[in-house]
Motif scaffolding. Sequence first.
Motif, short mmCIF file in Angstrom:
data_model
loop_
_atom_site.label_atom_id
_atom_site.label_comp_id
_atom_site.label_asym_id
_atom_site.label_seq_id
_atom_site.Cartn_x
_atom_site.Cartn_y
_atom_site.Cartn_z
N MET B 1 0.85 -1.20 0.00
CA MET B 1 0.00 0.00 0.00
C MET B 1 0.88 1.24 0.00
O MET B 1 1.81 1.35 0.78
N ALA B 25 -9.46 4.52 -6.62
CA ALA B 25 -10.47 5.02 -5.68
C ALA B 25 -10.72 6.52 -5.91
O ALA B 25 -9.79 7.31 -5.96
N TRP B 40 -11.89 10.65 2.43
CA TRP B 40 -12.78 9.48 2.40
C TRP B 40 -12.94 9.03 0.96
O TRP B 40 -12.75 9.79 0.01
N GLU B 41 -13.35 7.77 0.82
CA GLU B 41 -13.77 7.34 -0.51
C GLU B 41 -15.05 8.10 -0.86
O GLU B 41 -15.90 8.34 0.00
N HIS B 93 -16.21 5.45 4.14
CA HIS B 93 -14.96 4.71 3.94
C HIS B 93 -13.80 5.69 4.18
O HIS B 93 -13.41 6.42 3.28
N LEU B 95 -10.05 7.02 4.91
CA LEU B 95 -8.66 6.65 4.66
C LEU B 95 -7.75 7.33 5.68
O LEU B 95 -8.07 8.40 6.19
N SER B 107 -3.57 7.33 2.54
CA SER B 107 -3.20 5.96 2.20
C SER B 107 -4.34 5.02 2.53
O SER B 107 -5.04 5.21 3.52
N ALA B 108 -4.47 3.98 1.70
CA ALA B 108 -5.47 2.96 2.00
C ALA B 108 -4.92 1.99 3.03
O ALA B 108 -5.66 1.18 3.58
N MET C 1 -8.45 -0.95 -0.18
CA MET C 1 -9.64 -0.49 -0.93
C MET C 1 -10.74 -1.57 -0.87
O MET C 1 -10.44 -2.76 -1.03
N ASN C 2 -11.93 -1.18 -0.63
CA ASN C 2 -13.03 -2.15 -0.61
C ASN C 2 -13.30 -2.68 -2.01
O ASN C 2 -13.38 -1.92 -2.96
#
Lengths: 214, 179, 351
Positions: B1, B25, B40-41, B93, B95, B107-108, C1-2
Motif C-alpha cells: 500500500m 479510488a 474518504w472514498e 470509507h 482513509l 493511504s489505504a 480499498m473495498n
Amino acid sequence: MIRLYDYALSGNCFKVRLLLSWLDLEYETRLVDFYPGFEHRSDTFRKINPLGQLPVIEIDGQLIRDAQAILIYLATTRDPLGQWCPMDRIGPIYQWLAFADSITGTISAARLHDAMFFRLDVDKARAGGVQLLRILDDHLWFAEWAGQDWIIAGEHPTIADIACFPYVALAEEGGIDLAPYAAIQRWTDRFMRLPGFAPMAGMMPLPLPKEART
Amino acid sequence: MSTYIVALDREVLPEGLVRGRMDTAELVIWRGASGSVHVWEDRCPHRSSRLSAGRNMGAYLEDPYHGWRFAEDGTVIHVPAEGGKGHPEISAHVLASAVTGGFVWASAGVLETGDFAGPPLRPLHFGVSANRVAAELDPTKTRITPWGAAACMVYGIDPDAMAAHRMLTALRRRLEAAG
Amino acid sequence: MNIQRPLVEDQSYLRHFWHPVATLQELSESNAQGVGPIGRVLLEEAVVIAKLDDKIVAMADRCAHRFAKLSAGKVLPDGRLQCPYHGWQYGSDGKCKLIPACPNDPVPKKAFTQAYECEVKYGLIWVRLDSSWNCSSIPYCEAWENPEFKRQIIGVPYDWGSSAERRWENFTDFSHFAYVHPGTLYDPAYSEPAIVPIDRVGGELQFFLEPGKDMLNTLPPESPLGSWTYRAAMPYSINLSIRLYRNDQPFLLWTTSSPVTADTCRNFMIIAHTDPDIPDDQPIRFQKIVLAEDQPVIETQPGGLSLDEISLPTDKVSNQYRKWLRELGHAATLGKEAFEKALLTDIIESR
C-alpha cells in the motif's frame, strides 16, 4: 417590455436569465421547444433568428441574437454601476466571451450528444473541451494565487464569468470529468454562492450549507 | 500500500468539497469545523452516491441523495428517514491521512508521508500513466498520484514556481502527443 | 480499498424479460415510409427494428456476411431488410432470402441473423431476447384499461447514465423525496416515510403509500400528491396509480427502464389523466423538472447494485427489490422451472 426566446435546458439561455435576474429586469419569455421539438429550426423561428439558435432577445425595438452579444448589450445599457462589464477591462472581457463561444462548440456539443442525441464527433468535442478546461483551470488557479476570485480581476464577477459558467458546470452531462480541475470547482462553488443564484436543471444541488443561507 | 498526495492543504477550504483520486479510488477531501482535513472514498455506504456532490456543513458532511449526515470521524449521526437517528456502527470509507509540508497525504493502508516539504507547485493533471511521467521527473521534487491506469496528478515543490510550472506543462504536452 | 461485490453476478436472466426499445412514433418518424430500420442497444446487444410487410420485427443488428449493421441498411418495398454493404436481403424470420452476388445459388443455411420476439403494446416496441422459457409477459399498464382516463401521453424516451436498477430504485424511493425534490414532490418537513407491506403478485412487486395530506398547502398544484398504488412488474417497470388528494381523480405515472448497458438505461414514460383539455406538455414539463432534479444525483451512483451497500429498514422497497433480483438471477442459472417459480410464486404480506 423585454422578451426572451428561451429554452429551459439551454446553458446559453440560462446565462441571459441569470443576468436579467441580477440586473433586476422584468421580462416575458417565449418558450421554444428545442428538444425534442426542434422548434428552433422551424420556419417561424428562422424569421426571428436565421441561424436557428437560442437565445434571442427583443429589447428597445430590436432583436439581439447570440448569448454573448445579449450579455454585452444588457451589461452596457442596463447596469448603471457598470459592474458586470467594466469598460476599463473590456479587452480581457471580450477575449473570455470568445472563449465561452469555444466552450459552446466543444463542451456543450458533447452534452448535446449525450443528453439530446445530436449526431456529432463526441470524442473530438470532449478532447477540445478538456483543452479549454485546462486553460480555464490554469487561469483561475493563478488568479486565486494573486488573490482574485473571478475570471476578470476585480471585486465583482463580470459577464465573462456568466458566459463561461453554465457549460463548464454542466460538463459531466457531456461525459467530461471535472474532478481534475480543482480551481474550476472552487470557482463554480463561489459562483453558485453569489446572492440570487438559482441553478438550472442538471446542475448539482447547491453546495451551500442550508443553515448558512440568509 | 502506498501513500499519496491527494490535495494541497491550502486548497481544502472550509465548507468546500475537493474531489481527488488515488489509484482507482475516487476521493472526497474536506475540512471540518475542527480544522482537520478528512480523506474518504467518494461514495456513500448507503447507496453509493457521490459524497462530493453533497454538502460540507462544517460539523458534518451531508450525502446528496437521502441526506445522511457523517460526522468528522466518518460515522453516521443523522438519518432523516429514521427521524434523525444516528448509526454509530455505520461509517463512510475513511482513509488514513495527514497534512504536512503544505500537502494532504492519504493511504489505504499504513500512512508514510516521508520527507517532502517546500513551497507547493500548482498540481497538474496528466492524461498519461503515472509510470510514464515518473520516468521523466526528479523524485526529490515531485510526487505522482495515479488517477486510474491512464492518468495521474503531479504534485511538486520548487522555489521557482513559474519556471517549474512551464516545464511541467511542456512535458505534459510532449507525453500526451506521444500518445 | 473495498472490493465492491455485485448484487447479481450473472445478468443473463434479464434476457428472459420483455423490454421496450423504442416508441412506435420513433419508428414512424425514422424515414418517409415510417418503416425503419432503426438501431437500438438492449442488454449490450445491438438490435435492429424494422417494419417488414406491416409487421414490426426485431433482430440482431448484424449481417451474417461481414457483420455490417443492418440498421444502416434499408427496408425494400417487398418487405425485406437489406444490408448496406453487399445487399444481402433478410426476411422477417431473420433468414437471408437473397444474396445479390450469387442470385442463382441456394442461400447457405448459416446466412441468418438472430430474430427476436417483438410485440407492440402501449405505443411501444417490446423485445424479448430469449423466449426459450416463455414465462414472462409484457408489464402491466393501466393507461388504456381504466375508463376514467381520458388522455394518455406517451413521453419521448430519455436516456440516463445510470443502470436500469438504479433508475427503478430512484423512482420507488420514498426517503429521497424530501432531499432531492423539496418543493416539487415533497415537503422537507415530512422526511420520514412510512414502512409499508410489500407483496409479490404475478411477477409484480405491489405496495401502497399515503403521503401526508398537509403537504397540499405547500406543493405546486401540478405535484401528483395523493394515495399511491404501485404495481411494479419485474424487473424494470412501475405502474404508479395515484388518486389525487386535490380532486379525488386518478392520475397515472407509468415508467419502464430499458437496460441498454450495465450503466446506461433508456426510459419510457406514459402519463394518463382525466382532463382531455390539459395540453400534453403541461404534465410532461412537470415530470421533466422532477427528472432534472433526480438525474445528476443518480448518475453519481456507480452502475451495478452492490452487496456492500448498507441498508436500513426504511429502504424496505429497495431491499425487497434487491432480494427478488438476486433470487431471479440465481434461479435462472438453475433452469426454466426454478426461474418460473421464483418469478410467479406469490408472497402476500399485506393481509
